[in-house]
Design a protein around this motif. Sequence first.
Motif, PDB file in Angstrom:
ATOM      1  N   SER A 158       0.365   7.310   4.675  1.00  0.00           N
ATOM      2  CA  SER A 158       0.207   8.764   4.751  1.00  0.00           C
ATOM      3  C   SER A 158      -0.933   9.175   3.838  1.00  0.00           C
ATOM      4  O   SER A 158      -0.914   8.869   2.655  1.00  0.00           O
ATOM      5  CB  SER A 158       1.493   9.475   4.316  1.00  0.00           C
TER       6      SER A 158
ATOM      7  N   SER B 238      -7.564   3.811  14.281  1.00  0.00           N
ATOM      8  CA  SER B 238      -6.171   4.236  14.225  1.00  0.00           C
ATOM      9  C   SER B 238      -6.111   5.721  14.535  1.00  0.00           C
ATOM     10  O   SER B 238      -6.985   6.482  14.133  1.00  0.00           O
ATOM     11  CB  SER B 238      -5.595   3.963  12.834  1.00  0.00           C
TER      12      SER B 238
ATOM     13  N   ARG C 280       2.625   1.967   8.379  1.00  0.00           N
ATOM     14  CA  ARG C 280       1.884   3.235   8.332  1.00  0.00           C
ATOM     15  C   ARG C 280       1.591   3.630   6.889  1.00  0.00           C
ATOM     16  O   ARG C 280       2.326   3.277   5.977  1.00  0.00           O
ATOM     17  CB  ARG C 280       2.684   4.357   8.984  1.00  0.00           C
TER      18      ARG C 280
ATOM     19  N   ARG D  76      -0.169  10.536   9.187  1.00  0.00           N
ATOM     20  CA  ARG D  76       0.119   9.116   9.051  1.00  0.00           C
ATOM     21  C   ARG D  76      -0.768   8.314   9.995  1.00  0.00           C
ATOM     22  O   ARG D  76      -1.056   8.748  11.114  1.00  0.00           O
ATOM     23  CB  ARG D  76       1.586   8.816   9.349  1.00  0.00           C
ATOM     24  N   LEU D  77      -1.164   7.137   9.522  1.00  0.00           N
ATOM     25  CA  LEU D  77      -1.983   6.229  10.313  1.00  0.00           C
ATOM     26  C   LEU D  77      -1.392   4.834  10.198  1.00  0.00           C
ATOM     27  O   LEU D  77      -0.829   4.486   9.166  1.00  0.00           O
ATOM     28  CB  LEU D  77      -3.417   6.164   9.764  1.00  0.00           C
ATOM     29  N   VAL D  78      -1.583   4.037  11.227  1.00  0.00           N
ATOM     30  CA  VAL D  78      -1.165   2.648  11.137  1.00  0.00           C
ATOM     31  C   VAL D  78      -2.261   1.892  10.384  1.00  0.00           C
ATOM     32  O   VAL D  78      -3.427   1.917  10.765  1.00  0.00           O
ATOM     33  CB  VAL D  78      -0.933   2.038  12.535  1.00  0.00           C
TER      34      VAL D  78
ATOM     35  N   PRO E 210       1.568   0.929   2.511  1.00  0.00           N
ATOM     36  CA  PRO E 210       2.047   0.852   3.896  1.00  0.00           C
ATOM     37  C   PRO E 210       3.567   0.699   3.926  1.00  0.00           C
ATOM     38  O   PRO E 210       4.125  -0.059   3.130  1.00  0.00           O
ATOM     39  CB  PRO E 210       1.377  -0.420   4.444  1.00  0.00           C
TER      40      PRO E 210
ATOM     41  N   ASP F 152      -1.281  10.821  13.283  1.00  0.00           N
ATOM     42  CA  ASP F 152      -0.227  11.642  13.869  1.00  0.00           C
ATOM     43  C   ASP F 152      -0.215  13.011  13.193  1.00  0.00           C
ATOM     44  O   ASP F 152      -1.006  13.277  12.275  1.00  0.00           O
ATOM     45  CB  ASP F 152       1.138  10.940  13.839  1.00  0.00           C
TER      46      ASP F 152
END
Length: 149
Positions: A97, A10, A95, A17-19, A89, A13
């Motif tokens: 954080s 992943s 997502r 944040r990541l998916v 999520p 950002d």
Amino acid sequence: MVTFIGKYTSKVDDRGRLVFPAPFKGAVPPGSDLRFVIKKSLYDNCLEMWSYAEWERESDKIRESLDFFNPEHVKFWREYMRDCDVVEPDAKLGRISISRYLLDAIGVDKEVVFFGINFKIEIWAREKFESSQVSKEDYVAIAKSLSRK
């Protein structure tokens, strides 16, 4: 107990944040608590991600083994609990954080690897995950040392 198996990447950002991988989210039974606890690993340069229920089980076992009238035990517990993030999520995009502090602690720049190891998920900086693999010879030697014959 939820079982997490697999390896997924992943991108991070600019807000940290990541998916969260859909297969891991799908491993959690419908209607279950989707909160996770994330903390720095004691032994490896990665983060550990525990389902909230598993975190409670594991931390209860550790806490029960400690004597809180012993100052060393108090220090250990404080450090053990330091810098834990509780994440969930988001429903729309899936997502999570993670604090910049924890991402920096494991050297994350742009991309992470979520690695399911059954009862928890490890989160690695992609480059460090690739270099963390032990050699086949070392793996076999460890397996032999664990043999109960």
